[in-house]
Design a protein around this motif. Structure first.
Motif, mmCIF file in Angstrom:
data_model
loop_
_atom_site.group_PDB
_atom_site.id
_atom_site.type_symbol
_atom_site.label_atom_id
_atom_site.label_comp_id
_atom_site.label_asym_id
_atom_site.label_seq_id
_atom_site.Cartn_x
_atom_site.Cartn_y
_atom_site.Cartn_z
ATOM 1 N N VAL A 91 22.215 2.449 -109.955
ATOM 2 C CA VAL A 91 21.054 2.977 -110.314
ATOM 3 C C VAL A 91 19.878 2.703 -109.019
ATOM 4 O O VAL A 91 18.961 3.592 -108.988
ATOM 5 C CB VAL A 91 20.382 2.093 -111.402
ATOM 6 C CG1 VAL A 91 18.905 2.707 -111.718
ATOM 7 C CG2 VAL A 91 21.248 2.366 -112.571
ATOM 8 N N ASN A 92 20.035 1.569 -108.311
ATOM 9 C CA ASN A 92 19.100 1.697 -106.938
ATOM 10 C C ASN A 92 19.394 2.689 -106.176
ATOM 11 O O ASN A 92 18.376 3.387 -105.516
ATOM 12 C CB ASN A 92 19.481 0.247 -106.186
ATOM 13 C CG ASN A 92 19.315 -0.760 -106.956
ATOM 14 O OD1 ASN A 92 18.259 -1.066 -107.770
ATOM 15 N ND2 ASN A 92 19.830 -1.943 -106.549
ATOM 16 N N GLY A 144 18.174 -5.783 -108.520
ATOM 17 C CA GLY A 144 17.635 -4.487 -108.958
ATOM 18 C C GLY A 144 16.356 -4.360 -108.327
ATOM 19 O O GLY A 144 15.582 -5.291 -108.206
ATOM 20 N N THR A 165 14.364 -0.111 -110.833
ATOM 21 C CA THR A 165 15.672 -0.419 -111.520
ATOM 22 C C THR A 165 15.392 -1.444 -112.643
ATOM 23 O O THR A 165 16.064 -1.295 -113.724
ATOM 24 C CB THR A 165 16.737 -0.923 -110.689
ATOM 25 O OG1 THR A 165 17.055 0.119 -109.668
ATOM 26 C CG2 THR A 165 18.171 -1.351 -111.406
ATOM 27 N N SER A 224 13.882 0.461 -115.795
ATOM 28 C CA SER A 224 14.516 0.975 -116.214
ATOM 29 C C SER A 224 15.646 0.369 -117.378
ATOM 30 O O SER A 224 15.818 0.592 -118.514
ATOM 31 C CB SER A 224 15.418 1.910 -115.409
ATOM 32 O OG SER A 224 14.623 3.029 -114.488
#
Length: 269
Positions: free
Chosen positions: A218-219, A255, A259, A262
């Motif tokens: 996701v990063n 994160g 992130t 999210s």
């Protein structure tokens, strides 16, 4: 008196005979006189003649000897010094220039000679690899060995963006880029035919885990050659299948700010 005269004549004849045999080497004239003097001179002539003859033979023998070129001490010392450095190398190990400076008295010349002779391969400026061979040919340097020497540190994490494909989120692209999370170097570095994307990170795990890979994907979502929205939909759908305690720690430790937001939204929803 007759016997003395006869003896003188005999000595004179012997002297002339010796002089005739050895020529001008003796420098003695045939008109020697005196019984004792003549005898002494004849003895000296004989000894001198023998010495000259032996000397002539020795000179002639030396001239017949074959000419041999012998390596000077400096050449032998130079070869010996290089052999000592080569003897310190271990196949499969990566070296910095300064590593070999401890065992070499002319490190730059020895490095050139070892690269030319195949004992070392130059990976980058000041970085060399002692080739390790197998039945299939020369092996490339091990990533851990290479990066530990380059970074002068063993605290780093190596993986590829392709590792995200193991999460079962529908990603399938393969990537040549190798990521190196570390505390010291930032940038893209090439070593031989390998390229490493080094990124300085404050924290990263010792080994890869599914929870870390999910957070890291996701990063780095913008770097993937995937449909962003489809990937995020799969993340939300598969989220319950991860270890929630480990996932929470991974989000907190690794994160980015975006992130973390999210995951907080997904987990609360």
């Amino acid at each position: 008196m007759g016997r003395i005269a006869s003896r003188k004549g005999k000595l004179t004849r012997q002297t002339c005979s010796v002089v005739g045999k050895f020529g001008d080497h003796t420098g003695i004239h045939s008109d020697l006189h005196g019984t004792q003097d003549s005898a002494n001179q004849v003895a000296m002539i004989t000894r001198t003649g023998s010495t000259l003859h032996e000397t002539s033979m020795r000179i002639h023998a030396v001239e017949l000897l074959p000419t041999t070129i012998v390596a000077g001490p400096s050449l032998l010392t130079r070869a010996s010094a290089l052999d000592q450095v080569v003897g310190k190398l271990r196949a499969g190990k990566v070296y910095r220039r300064e590593d070999l400076a401890y065992v070499s008295n002319a490190v730059d010349r020895h490095l050139r000679e070892m690269v030319s002779g195949g004992a070392l391969k130059r990976l980058a400026q000041g970085l060399y690899y002692a080739p390790k061979k197998s039945v299939y040919g020369t092996l490339p340097p091990d990533d851990q060995e290479l990066l530990a020497t380059f970074l002068r540190d063993k605290d780093f994490l190596v993986f590829s963006l392709s590792s995200y494909n193991t999460l079962g989120l529908g990603t399938s692209q393969l990537y040549n880029k190798t990521l190196v999370y570390n505390h010291k170097r930032h940038g893209i570095f090439s070593f031989g035919n390998r390229q490493f994307d080094c990124r300085v990170k404050p924290r990263f795990p010792k080994t890869l885990t599914p929870e870390f890979l999910l957070v890291d994907m996701v990063n780095n979502l913008d770097e993937l050659a995937e449909d962003r929205n489809l990937v995020l939909q799969m993340v939300v759908r598969k989220l319950p299948g991860f270890d929630q305690a480990k996932l929470k720690r991974a989000v907190s430790n690794y994160g980015s700010a975006a992130t973390r937001k999210s995951f907080a939204r997904w987990q609360d929803g």
